[in-house]
Design a protein around this motif. Structure first.
Motif, PDB file in Angstrom:
ATOM      1  N   ARG A 341     -12.960  -2.219   6.364  1.00 57.93           N
ATOM      2  CA  ARG A 341     -12.745  -2.515   4.946  1.00 57.93           C
ATOM      3  C   ARG A 341     -12.591  -1.206   4.178  1.00 57.93           C
ATOM      4  N   ILE A 342     -11.498  -1.077   3.450  1.00 60.30           N
ATOM      5  CA  ILE A 342     -11.282   0.097   2.614  1.00 60.30           C
ATOM      6  C   ILE A 342     -11.458  -0.298   1.152  1.00 60.30           C
ATOM      7  N   ALA A 343     -11.565   0.711   0.300  1.00 57.34           N
ATOM      8  CA  ALA A 343     -11.697   0.466  -1.145  1.00 57.34           C
ATOM      9  C   ALA A 343     -10.810   1.457  -1.873  1.00 57.34           C
ATOM     10  N   LEU A 344     -10.084   0.984  -2.872  1.00 53.68           N
ATOM     11  CA  LEU A 344      -9.207   1.835  -3.659  1.00 53.68           C
ATOM     12  C   LEU A 344      -9.853   2.130  -5.004  1.00 53.68           C
ATOM     13  N   THR A 345      -9.785   3.382  -5.416  1.00 56.60           N
ATOM     14  CA  THR A 345     -10.296   3.733  -6.742  1.00 56.60           C
ATOM     15  C   THR A 345      -9.355   3.190  -7.814  1.00 56.60           C
ATOM     16  N   ALA A 346      -9.866   3.136  -9.042  1.00 60.63           N
ATOM     17  CA  ALA A 346      -9.041   2.657 -10.149  1.00 60.63           C
ATOM     18  C   ALA A 346      -7.815   3.540 -10.332  1.00 60.63           C
ATOM     19  N   ALA A 347      -7.974   4.851 -10.114  1.00 58.64           N
ATOM     20  CA  ALA A 347      -6.839   5.772 -10.258  1.00 58.64           C
ATOM     21  C   ALA A 347      -5.772   5.483  -9.204  1.00 58.64           C
ATOM     22  N   ALA A 348      -6.206   5.172  -7.988  1.00 62.79           N
ATOM     23  CA  ALA A 348      -5.240   4.861  -6.930  1.00 62.79           C
ATOM     24  C   ALA A 348      -4.477   3.584  -7.245  1.00 62.79           C
ATOM     25  N   VAL A 349      -5.170   2.571  -7.764  1.00 62.34           N
ATOM     26  CA  VAL A 349      -4.500   1.320  -8.129  1.00 62.34           C
ATOM     27  C   VAL A 349      -3.516   1.558  -9.262  1.00 62.34           C
ATOM     28  N   ARG A 350      -3.891   2.418 -10.229  1.00 58.48           N
ATOM     29  CA  ARG A 350      -2.963   2.744 -11.326  1.00 58.48           C
ATOM     30  C   ARG A 350      -1.709   3.413 -10.784  1.00 58.48           C
ATOM     31  N   SER A 351      -1.874   4.295  -9.800  1.00 56.76           N
ATOM     32  CA  SER A 351      -0.715   4.964  -9.206  1.00 56.76           C
ATOM     33  C   SER A 351       0.205   3.948  -8.543  1.00 56.76           C
ATOM     34  N   LEU A 352      -0.378   3.012  -7.805  1.00 57.04           N
ATOM     35  CA  LEU A 352       0.432   1.986  -7.144  1.00 57.04           C
ATOM     36  C   LEU A 352       1.127   1.094  -8.155  1.00 57.04           C
ATOM     37  N   SER A 353       0.503   0.880  -9.304  1.00 60.51           N
ATOM     38  CA  SER A 353       1.091   0.023 -10.330  1.00 60.51           C
ATOM     39  C   SER A 353       2.324   0.644 -10.970  1.00 60.51           C
ATOM     40  N   HIS A 354       2.482   1.969 -10.847  1.00 57.02           N
ATOM     41  CA  HIS A 354       3.646   2.643 -11.426  1.00 57.02           C
ATOM     42  C   HIS A 354       4.767   2.856 -10.406  1.00 57.02           C
ATOM     43  N   TYR A 355       4.536   2.428  -9.163  1.00 56.88           N
ATOM     44  CA  TYR A 355       5.562   2.529  -8.130  1.00 56.88           C
ATOM     45  C   TYR A 355       6.510   1.336  -8.267  1.00 56.88           C
ATOM     46  N   HIS A 356       7.790   1.493  -7.870  1.00 55.65           N
ATOM     47  CA  HIS A 356       8.788   0.439  -8.119  1.00 55.65           C
ATOM     48  C   HIS A 356       8.861  -0.604  -6.993  1.00 55.65           C
ATOM     49  N   TRP A 357       8.232  -0.398  -5.831  1.00 58.43           N
ATOM     50  CA  TRP A 357       8.089  -1.366  -4.751  1.00 58.43           C
ATOM     51  C   TRP A 357       9.407  -2.011  -4.313  1.00 58.43           C
ATOM     52  N   PRO A 358      10.328  -1.244  -3.751  1.00 62.96           N
ATOM     53  CA  PRO A 358      11.573  -1.853  -3.244  1.00 62.96           C
ATOM     54  C   PRO A 358      11.323  -2.797  -2.077  1.00 62.96           C
ATOM     55  N   GLY A 359      10.236  -2.576  -1.301  1.00 61.30           N
ATOM     56  CA  GLY A 359       9.913  -3.450  -0.184  1.00 61.30           C
ATOM     57  C   GLY A 359       8.978  -4.585  -0.543  1.00 61.30           C
ATOM     58  N   ASN A 360       8.577  -4.669  -1.805  1.00 60.70           N
ATOM     59  CA  ASN A 360       7.767  -5.766  -2.337  1.00 60.70           C
ATOM     60  C   ASN A 360       6.428  -5.913  -1.614  1.00 60.70           C
ATOM     61  N   VAL A 361       5.959  -7.157  -1.466  1.00 61.93           N
ATOM     62  CA  VAL A 361       4.619  -7.384  -0.912  1.00 61.93           C
ATOM     63  C   VAL A 361       4.528  -6.887   0.528  1.00 61.93           C
ATOM     64  N   ARG A 362       5.621  -6.975   1.285  1.00 63.79           N
ATOM     65  CA  ARG A 362       5.604  -6.482   2.670  1.00 63.79           C
ATOM     66  C   ARG A 362       5.316  -4.986   2.693  1.00 63.79           C
ATOM     67  N   GLU A 363       5.906  -4.241   1.786  1.00 62.41           N
ATOM     68  CA  GLU A 363       5.654  -2.804   1.726  1.00 62.41           C
ATOM     69  C   GLU A 363       4.207  -2.529   1.347  1.00 62.41           C
ATOM     70  N   LEU A 364       3.653  -3.320   0.422  1.00 63.93           N
ATOM     71  CA  LEU A 364       2.250  -3.155   0.029  1.00 63.93           C
ATOM     72  C   LEU A 364       1.329  -3.450   1.209  1.00 63.93           C
ATOM     73  N   ALA A 365       1.615  -4.510   1.967  1.00 63.53           N
ATOM     74  CA  ALA A 365       0.791  -4.854   3.126  1.00 63.53           C
ATOM     75  C   ALA A 365       0.831  -3.743   4.174  1.00 63.53           C
ATOM     76  N   ASN A 366       2.015  -3.175   4.401  1.00 64.50           N
ATOM     77  CA  ASN A 366       2.133  -2.070   5.366  1.00 64.50           C
ATOM     78  C   ASN A 366       1.350  -0.849   4.902  1.00 64.50           C
ATOM     79  N   LEU A 367       1.370  -0.581   3.591  1.00 60.77           N
ATOM     80  CA  LEU A 367       0.620   0.559   3.056  1.00 60.77           C
ATOM     81  C   LEU A 367      -0.876   0.361   3.264  1.00 60.77           C
ATOM     82  N   MET A 368      -1.377  -0.848   2.970  1.00 60.48           N
ATOM     83  CA  MET A 368      -2.808  -1.116   3.149  1.00 60.48           C
ATOM     84  C   MET A 368      -3.219  -0.942   4.609  1.00 60.48           C
ATOM     85  N   GLU A 369      -2.375  -1.396   5.521  1.00 61.26           N
ATOM     86  CA  GLU A 369      -2.680  -1.250   6.949  1.00 61.26           C
ATOM     87  C   GLU A 369      -2.701   0.226   7.347  1.00 61.26           C
ATOM     88  N   ARG A 370      -1.760   0.991   6.801  1.00 60.14           N
ATOM     89  CA  ARG A 370      -1.714   2.429   7.103  1.00 60.14           C
ATOM     90  C   ARG A 370      -2.965   3.134   6.580  1.00 60.14           C
TER      91      ARG A 370
END
Length: 488
Positions: A341-370
């Motif tokens: 189990r990992i945990a993301l800081t509020a700053a990290a979540v803010r950074s992800l919220s400003h990314y444009h996500w061309p790969g959508n939820v699949r890209e987010l899932a791959n990032l979490m796994e990485r």
């Protein structure tokens, strides 16, 4: 991941067919093993739910000694005997007493589904595999997490479409979760006890797609060494998910249109019509209306498929759901990876919220796994994110101390101003406050421009102001950077 369903059979073609059917029935933990290696999959396996025993060597019967050995190790696990439909097994009563039933080949969906349901119920009664339903639910509903208007609308449309038999068309970018929506439609439909069979129309070569969908008879073409059922037959009584329908060649579009119109089809090499007892859910990331104009997609097929369209929003269109999605994906990994189990800081979540996500939820899932691999059970801050995600992060607020330090490096400012750790003091002779503030503002603008290599837009970003506001202040203090044009 341990084996949940074990197939022991010396007839490889039959064993492969059974494993394929079990996976189509959403059983991911299926293994075909040799009799000589059965112990590796049975001993100390808390996930084991059912064992299928086929023929051994030249005998049509399973080896009785192995059957008894398996039963001794797993007294509560159902053992299913595989037999030919026209040659049912005749076994001694003592052997039958150790078995949970028979499965006839050719395999049929209904008996197989009943066996799986009984094995699941038995496992739950015995207090085993409590995580299995939860793991499947996590897989089933991932990417539908959130409370944005867009995703709430998708959920509403799923509930409306599920009870009907109408064809559903899912539209959206790659990675938005179209298959997840299709599985939800199946889950809530009247066909939920039937199979959910996905097929990617863009991943199968054109010359094999017809055989893949409709099946073929033995000898229908070179390499057709046996009769094979297609996806329409495998999905009988359930849902057939045609992913990337926009990639289907035109000659296959004609044949699919006929099946949708007449609800019958024939295997390749056969003239016998079979009923198409399936519910169709199609999906594409392409603009089919534009493809109709260019002649790449049939208009009549489009209207047959587009009975109930559902548009799946991209992640950037529902970015407010990202924190919830991150939490849900972390929970999913904790189930699948044994508590990691990992945990993301509020700053990290803010950074992800400003990314444009061309790969959508699949890209987010791959990032979490990485991230879970890089820092298992750790806290993820902005600096731990890959560079492309940090590049879109909002600039952190500039502290007073850092601003003063930068200004001191580039210009002289009266020492009577406040620092980060001590209050401002007024000199005995007093000072002109307006002039002092103007000097400070002018010095900060000079410092920001030097840091931004004279680029006004970048300097404005450092100073947290609009470019036009900075231009006005540069005019006010007569600040120019080389040949910069401040006329706008």
């Amino acid at each position: 991941m341990n084996t949940a369903l074990l197939v022991l059979d010396d007839e490889p073609g039959r064993a492969e067919e059974l494993c394929l059917l079990l996976r189509f029935l959403e059983e991911p933990q299926v293994v075909h093993a040799e009799f000589s290696n059965w112990q590796a999959h049975v001993e100390d396996n808390s996930d084991l739910r059912c064992i299928f025993l086929g023929s051994h060597g030249d005998s049509a019967q399973p080896p009785v000694d192995i059957l008894y050995a398996i039963r001794a190790l797993t007294p509560r696990i159902p053992i299913i005997l595989i037999e030919k439909a026209d040659e049912p097994l005749r076994l001694p009563a003592t052997v039958e007493a150790n078995c949970g039933g028979h499965l006839a080949h050719p395999f049929r969906h209904a008996p197989l589904s009943q066996i799986l349901a009984r094995s699941q119920a038995s496992a739950q009664r015995n207090g085993r595999f409590g995580a299995t339903p939860a793991r499947r639910n996590i897989e089933l509903f991932r990417s539908l997490t959130g409370h944005s208007t867009a995703i709430l609308r998708v959920r509403e449309l799923i509930q409306r479409a599920s009870p009907s038999e109408s064809t559903v068309m899912l539209l959206g970018e790659s990675g938005t979760g179209k298959e997840v929506v299709a599985r939800n439609i199946h889950y809530f439909s009247n066909r939920t006890q039937g199979p959910f069979v996905p097929v990617n129309c863009g991943a199968i070569p054109d010359n094999l797609l017809e055989s893949e969908l409709f099946g073929h008879e033995k000898g229908a073409f070179t390499g057709a060494i046996s009769t094979r059922r297609g996806r329409f037959e495998l999905a009988r009584g359930g849902t057939l998910f045609l992913d990337e329908i926009g990639d289907m060649p035109l000659n296959m579009q004609v044949k699919l249109l006929r099946v949708l119109q007449e609800r019958v089809f024939e295997r390749v090499g056969s003239d016998r019509s079979l009923e198409a007892d399936v519910r169709i859910v199609a999906a594409t990331h392409r603009n089919l209306e534009e493809m109709i104009k260019t002649g790449d997609f049939r208009e009549d097929l489009y209207y047959r498929l587009n009975v109930f369209p559902i548009e799946i929003p991209s992640l950037r269109e529902r970015i407010e759901d990202l924190p919830k999605l991150v939490e849900e994906l972390i929970e999913r990994m904790a189930h699948e990876q044994g508590g990691v189990r990992i945990a993301l800081t509020a700053a990290a979540v803010r950074s992800l919220s400003h990314y444009h996500w061309p790969g959508n939820v699949r890209e987010l899932a791959n990032l979490m796994e990485r991230l879970a691999i890089l820092k298992p059970n750790g806290q993820i801050d902005t600096g731990d994110l890959p560079v492309k995600f940090r590049a879109h992060a909002p600039l952190e607020p500039i502290s007073v101390a850092s601003v003063m330090a930068e200004v001191e490096d580039t210009t002289t400012i009266p020492t009577t101003r406040a620092t980060a750790s001590e209050p401002a003091t007024l000199p005995p002779e007093g000072l002109d406050l307006r002039e002092h503030i103007a000097d400070l503002e002018s010095s900060l603008i000079h410092s920001a421009l030097e840091k931004a290599d004279g680029v006004v837009a970048h300097a404005a970003s450092l100073l947290k102001m609009r470019r036009t506001t900075l231009v006005e202040k540069m005019r006010k203090y007569n600040i120019r950077r080389g040949d910069d044009d401040l006329s706008d």
